[in-house]
Design a protein around this motif. Structure first.
Motif, short mmCIF file in Angstrom:
data_model
loop_
_atom_site.label_atom_id
_atom_site.label_comp_id
_atom_site.label_asym_id
_atom_site.label_seq_id
_atom_site.Cartn_x
_atom_site.Cartn_y
_atom_site.Cartn_z
N GLN A 8 -17.01 5.81 26.60
CA GLN A 8 -16.13 6.43 25.62
C GLN A 8 -14.82 6.84 26.27
OE1 GLN A 8 -16.45 6.86 22.35
NE2 GLN A 8 -18.50 5.97 22.19
N GLY A 9 -13.72 6.50 25.62
CA GLY A 9 -12.40 6.89 26.10
C GLY A 9 -11.82 5.98 27.16
N SER A 32 -20.61 0.18 24.25
CA SER A 32 -20.64 1.39 25.08
C SER A 32 -19.47 2.32 24.79
CB SER A 32 -20.64 1.00 26.56
OG SER A 32 -21.80 0.24 26.88
N GLY A 33 -18.61 1.94 23.85
CA GLY A 33 -17.53 2.82 23.43
C GLY A 33 -16.17 2.52 23.99
N ALA A 34 -16.03 1.46 24.79
CA ALA A 34 -14.73 1.15 25.39
C ALA A 34 -13.77 0.54 24.38
CB ALA A 34 -14.92 0.18 26.56
N LYS A 58 -11.76 -0.43 18.69
CA LYS A 58 -10.43 -1.01 18.82
C LYS A 58 -10.44 -2.13 19.84
CE LYS A 58 -5.56 0.11 19.61
NZ LYS A 58 -5.14 -0.62 18.42
N VAL A 59 -9.86 -3.26 19.47
CA VAL A 59 -9.81 -4.41 20.37
C VAL A 59 -8.54 -5.19 20.08
CG1 VAL A 59 -11.27 -5.70 18.75
CG2 VAL A 59 -10.99 -6.53 21.08
N ILE A 60 -7.88 -5.64 21.14
CA ILE A 60 -6.70 -6.48 20.97
C ILE A 60 -6.92 -7.80 21.72
CG2 ILE A 60 -5.14 -4.52 20.70
CD1 ILE A 60 -4.11 -5.08 23.56
N ALA A 61 -6.27 -8.83 21.25
CA ALA A 61 -6.32 -10.15 21.89
C ALA A 61 -5.00 -10.40 22.58
CB ALA A 61 -6.60 -11.23 20.86
N VAL A 62 -5.06 -10.84 23.83
CA VAL A 62 -3.84 -11.10 24.62
C VAL A 62 -3.94 -12.50 25.22
CG1 VAL A 62 -2.43 -10.35 26.56
CG2 VAL A 62 -3.65 -8.64 25.18
N THR A 63 -2.98 -13.33 24.90
CA THR A 63 -2.96 -14.67 25.48
C THR A 63 -2.41 -14.57 26.91
OG1 THR A 63 -2.54 -15.63 23.31
CG2 THR A 63 -2.15 -17.04 25.21
N ASP A 87 -8.30 1.19 32.50
CA ASP A 87 -9.26 1.86 33.36
C ASP A 87 -10.23 0.88 34.02
OD1 ASP A 87 -8.48 4.57 32.54
OD2 ASP A 87 -9.41 4.05 30.62
N ILE A 88 -10.50 -0.21 33.34
CA ILE A 88 -11.54 -1.16 33.74
C ILE A 88 -10.97 -2.57 33.71
CG2 ILE A 88 -13.75 -2.21 33.06
CD1 ILE A 88 -14.40 0.59 31.76
N LEU A 89 -11.25 -3.34 34.75
CA LEU A 89 -10.86 -4.75 34.79
C LEU A 89 -12.07 -5.59 35.16
CD1 LEU A 89 -8.84 -7.15 34.88
CD2 LEU A 89 -8.37 -6.49 37.27
N VAL A 90 -12.42 -6.52 34.30
CA VAL A 90 -13.48 -7.48 34.60
C VAL A 90 -12.83 -8.86 34.72
CG1 VAL A 90 -15.67 -8.52 33.87
CG2 VAL A 90 -15.19 -6.11 33.35
#
Length: 251
Positions: A8-9, A32-34, A58-63, A87-90
């Motif tokens: 969350q957050g 999980s709330g991301a 909330k989700v955005i798509a980035v080319t 905060d997180i990079l996969v």
């Protein structure tokens, strides 16, 4: 039912998120709330993936073209502008390339695979890490491969690039160890995803024969491990390699 991981957050970027392991990871992180930014080179496919996850948050798509440092920098700028921070990079995006011996391997294919699978991970880390340092928080997971540990025959470019990802993970993990930033990688065995379309059946059979579990990895299994690694619970381990090879590699 999946174990609950609390994100969350948190704002997470997943590369190669339009399908396969990347999409499974994005879905699990959303559960999980991301808040999510899905990066992918296929604009139509990543837009469709983002739309399918809208009900989870909330989700955005980035080319983003991962092999192009300028494209990666712009994707990071846009993500931070729209979502506030990362905060997180996969780092999941990658290709397998042709399966053939080194002596026959086309030079342009070697360069293309290394550019996407290794250089692209470096570009993503370079673009995102400064913000993590400024906020003294971050979680990075690089998706390498069992091929990076053992080397698969007739897949030298892919194996070499993924070995580089493992080494990059260890190096960056040590650089950032004094901060609340964890950098780890996973080394999956093969999973049945679209990447199989790039591989010969002979090579697919070889990979399966090497897995003691006797089956391919499920994308949900990769997502479960990655979800823990990007959580606050993973507050100590960094620069580590987490095995997802079904018993093929025990080191």
């Amino acid at each position: 039912m999946a174990n609950r991981i609390d994100l969350q957050g948190r704002v997470a970027v997943v590369t190669g998120a339009a399908q396969g392991i990347g999409y499974a990871v994005a879905s699990r992180l959303a559960d999980s709330g991301a808040t999510l930014a899905l990066w992918d080179r296929d604009a139509a496919l990543v837009a469709e993936a983002a739309k399918s996850l809208e009900g989870k948050g909330k989700v955005i798509a980035v080319t983003c073209e991962q092999a192009d440092a300028a494209s990666v920098a712009e994707a990071a700028r846009r993500t931070e502008a729209e979502l506030g921070r990362i905060d997180i990079l996969v780092n999941n995006a990658g290709i397998s390339g042709p399966t053939m011996p080194v002596v026959d391997y086309p030079l342009d294919e070697w360069r293309r695979i290394v550019d996407i699978d290794l250089n692209g991970v470096f570009y993503c880390c370079k673009a995102v890490v400064p913000g993590m340092i400024a906020r003294n928080y971050g979680r990075i997971v690089n998706v390498a491969s069992i091929a990076g540990k053992e080397g698969n025959p007739n897949a030298a470019a892919y194996s070499a690039a993924k070995a580089g990802v493992i080494a990059l993970t260890k190096s960056l993990g040590k650089e950032l160890a004094g901060k609340d930033i964890a950098v780890n990688c996973v080394t999956p065995a093969a999973a049945k995803t679209k990447i199989f379309d790039q591989i010969s059946q002979q090579h697919i059979d070889y990979m399966l024969s090497r897995i003691p579990r006797g089956r391919f990895l499920k994308v949900e299994e990769a997502a479960a491990m990655i979800a823990f690694l990007v959580s606050e619970d993973n507050s100590f381990t960094t620069g580590a390699v987490f095995d997802l090879s079904g018993g093929r590699a025990t080191y």
